[in-house]
Design a protein around this motif. Structure first.
Motif, PDB file in Angstrom:
ATOM      1  N   ARG A   6       0.904  -1.189  -0.093  1.00 27.49           N
ATOM      2  CA  ARG A   6       0.006   0.038   0.053  1.00 27.49           C
ATOM      3  C   ARG A   6       0.808   1.379   0.127  1.00 27.49           C
ATOM      4  O   ARG A   6       0.804   2.282  -0.584  1.00 27.49           O
ATOM      5  CB  ARG A   6      -1.047   0.036   1.112  1.00 27.49           C
ATOM      6  N   SER A   7       1.955   1.208   0.678  1.00 24.71           N
ATOM      7  CA  SER A   7       3.032   2.291   0.729  1.00 24.71           C
ATOM      8  C   SER A   7       3.402   2.394  -0.442  1.00 24.71           C
ATOM      9  O   SER A   7       3.688   3.758  -0.950  1.00 24.71           O
ATOM     10  CB  SER A   7       3.856   2.416   1.924  1.00 24.71           C
ATOM     11  N   ASP A  10       1.121   4.486  -2.881  1.00 20.03           N
ATOM     12  CA  ASP A  10       0.731   5.424  -2.465  1.00 20.03           C
ATOM     13  C   ASP A  10       1.885   6.517  -3.029  1.00 20.03           C
ATOM     14  O   ASP A  10       1.677   7.795  -3.179  1.00 20.03           O
ATOM     15  CB  ASP A  10       0.734   5.781  -0.960  1.00 20.03           C
TER      16      ASP A  10
END
Length: 133
Positions: A6-7, A10
């Motif tokens: 997810r990081s 992003d």
């Protein structure tokens, strides 16, 4: 989805993409292009550091000669190819990495092509980095 994945997602810039016909094209437009854009400064820094060590006087060469030498470096230098490949593969999610490993030859070819285009189009920025190194 894992926190790391997810990081990573992003961090990536959002790019306008072209419609893809194949899985390889989808991977190119949705994954590789944004990762290379994200890693642009790192790629330029690595290339400039290598050029500063191995090509004396690079910053004083004619821009066309600089461009030619950078393209040759990106296409022929196995060590540089591996470094750039590592900069890109390290920014893939687990699912993307699995795809890249399953399609290794195609992904390596596309990363090499995109990175070479990116470096060649920013010859001036690399020359500036070399001059100040």
């Amino acid at each position: 989805m894992m926190d790391r994945d997810r990081s990573l997602l992003d961090l990536r810039p959002v790019l306008a993409t072209e419609p893809a016909q194949t899985d390889a094209e989808t991977f190119l437009h949705q994954t590789l292009r944004p990762v290379l854009k994200l890693q642009n400064a790192a790629i330029l820094d690595v290339v400039a550091a290598d050029v500063a060590k191995r090509i004396p006087g690079f910053a004083t060469f004619d821009p066309a000669d600089q461009n030619h030498r950078l393209v040759r470096l990106m296409k022929q230098d196995a060590r540089m190819k591996r470094v750039v490949l590592g900069l890109v593969l390290g920014m893939l999610t687990a699912e993307e990495r699995a795809y890249a490993l399953a399609n290794e030859a195609e992904v390596r070819r596309r990363i090499g092509m995109l990175a070479t285009e990116r470096v060649a189009s920013q010859t001036g920025a690399i020359a500036e980095r070399v001059a100040t190194a």
